[in-house]
Design an enzyme around this catalytic site. Structure first.
Site, PDB file in Angstrom:
ATOM      1  N   GLU A  88       3.392   5.549  -3.238  1.00  0.00           N
ATOM      2  CA  GLU A  88       3.256   6.779  -2.311  1.00  0.00           C
ATOM      3  C   GLU A  88       4.913   7.151  -2.028  1.00  0.00           C
ATOM      4  O   GLU A  88       5.367   8.238  -1.726  1.00  0.00           O
ATOM      5  CB  GLU A  88       2.254   6.742  -1.331  1.00  0.00           C
ATOM      6  CG  GLU A  88       2.089   8.142  -0.626  1.00  0.00           C
ATOM      7  CD  GLU A  88       0.889   8.143   0.412  1.00  0.00           C
ATOM      8  OE1 GLU A  88      -0.243   7.598   0.136  1.00  0.00           O
ATOM      9  OE2 GLU A  88       1.153   8.232   1.520  1.00  0.00           O
ATOM     10  N   ASP A  89       5.582   6.089  -1.474  1.00  0.00           N
ATOM     11  CA  ASP A  89       6.738   6.313  -0.693  1.00  0.00           C
ATOM     12  C   ASP A  89       8.173   5.829  -1.265  1.00  0.00           C
ATOM     13  O   ASP A  89       9.087   6.052  -0.792  1.00  0.00           O
ATOM     14  CB  ASP A  89       6.622   5.976   0.938  1.00  0.00           C
ATOM     15  CG  ASP A  89       5.716   6.537   1.712  1.00  0.00           C
ATOM     16  OD1 ASP A  89       5.320   7.553   1.236  1.00  0.00           O
ATOM     17  OD2 ASP A  89       5.284   5.852   2.730  1.00  0.00           O
ATOM     18  N   HIS A 115       0.834  -1.124  -0.051  1.00  0.00           N
ATOM     19  CA  HIS A 115      -0.042  -0.104  -0.157  1.00  0.00           C
ATOM     20  C   HIS A 115       0.848   1.232  -0.170  1.00  0.00           C
ATOM     21  O   HIS A 115       0.269   2.321  -0.416  1.00  0.00           O
ATOM     22  CB  HIS A 115      -1.034   0.151   1.030  1.00  0.00           C
ATOM     23  CG  HIS A 115      -0.554   0.320   2.512  1.00  0.00           C
ATOM     24  ND1 HIS A 115       0.182  -0.510   3.273  1.00  0.00           N
ATOM     25  CD2 HIS A 115      -0.482   1.453   3.240  1.00  0.00           C
ATOM     26  CE1 HIS A 115       0.371   0.327   4.463  1.00  0.00           C
ATOM     27  NE2 HIS A 115       0.108   1.383   4.296  1.00  0.00           N
TER      28      HIS A 115
END
Ligand code: G4P
Ligand code: MN
Length: 186
Positions: free
Chosen positions: A72-73, A68
């Protein structure tokens, strides 16, 4: 499939493929806690909440939980996730990924307004993500955070969770306890 491969053998393989992919992608990252916990503890912890507490055994949900935070990271792209794990998992990861090009206040606001419109599977991942992060905050204050910032994160999380309700009574009960301890009513 060989006779000695259990029926769930391919599910196990898919889960380990995701855990391995996430571990490699997050390998240089640490959590913001004073222990500098490896970042991978977070996605594994989110998947663990789903199986142990929420009793969720849907393969795509567990895969999305492990993956997840990769887009994003880290340098991971949605294309890469789709090629490796298929359209459904990619779609779920997309649903739980903030657009980091947006200013922070807008990202945080969008989580509140978008939460009620997420699919049920994405809501499960989001609830487990919030629960894991809030427990982390109770365990240790991240570097550079003060009590006020921690309390504000709880208050914001309660507003996001309000839009995710009716999804998992087990996780919602745990979250409600944490909000009650912080005297948050929403
Ligand atoms: N509680 C806690 N959080 C940490 C720690 N280290 C890293 N994080 C991450 O920090 C994020 C929350 O911090 P913020 O300052 O609010 O957000 P930002 O990193 O996205 O700017 C979470 O992102 P996220 O998982 O994408 O979730 P979300 O907050 O966007 O829902 C969480 O995973 C830690 O030690 N404790
Ligand atoms: Mn997360």
């Amino acid at each position: 499939m060989a006779d000695n491969v259990p029926v769930f053998g391919n599910h196990i393989q898919e889960i380990i493929r995701c855990a391995n992919f996430a571990a490699i992608k997050h390998k240089h990252q640490r959590r913001k806690d004073t222990d500098q916990t490896p970042y991978i503890n977070h996605p594994i912890g989110v998947a663990f909440i789903l199986t142990e507490e929420a009793k969720v055994y849907d393969l795509s949900v567990i895969q999305a939980a492990l993956l997840h935070d990769t887009v994003e990271d880290t340098d991971t792209t949605f294309k890469e996730i789709e090629e490796q794990f298929g359209k459904e998992v990619m779609g779920l990861v997309k649903e739980v990924t903030d657009d980091k090009t947006l200013p922070k206040h807008q990202r945080k606001y969008l989580q509140i307004v978008n939460a009620p419109h997420a699919t049920n599977k994405a809501k499960l991942v989001k609830l487990a993500d919030k629960l894991h992060n809030l427990r982390d905050l109770n365990r240790q204050t991240p570097n550079g955070w003060n009590d006020r910032r921690v309390q504000e994160y709880f208050e914001w999380a309660a507003r996001v969770v309000a839009g995710l309700r009716g999804t998992s009574s087990a996780m919602e009960k745990e979250l409600d306890e944490l909000f009650k301890e912080r005297k948050i009513t929403i």
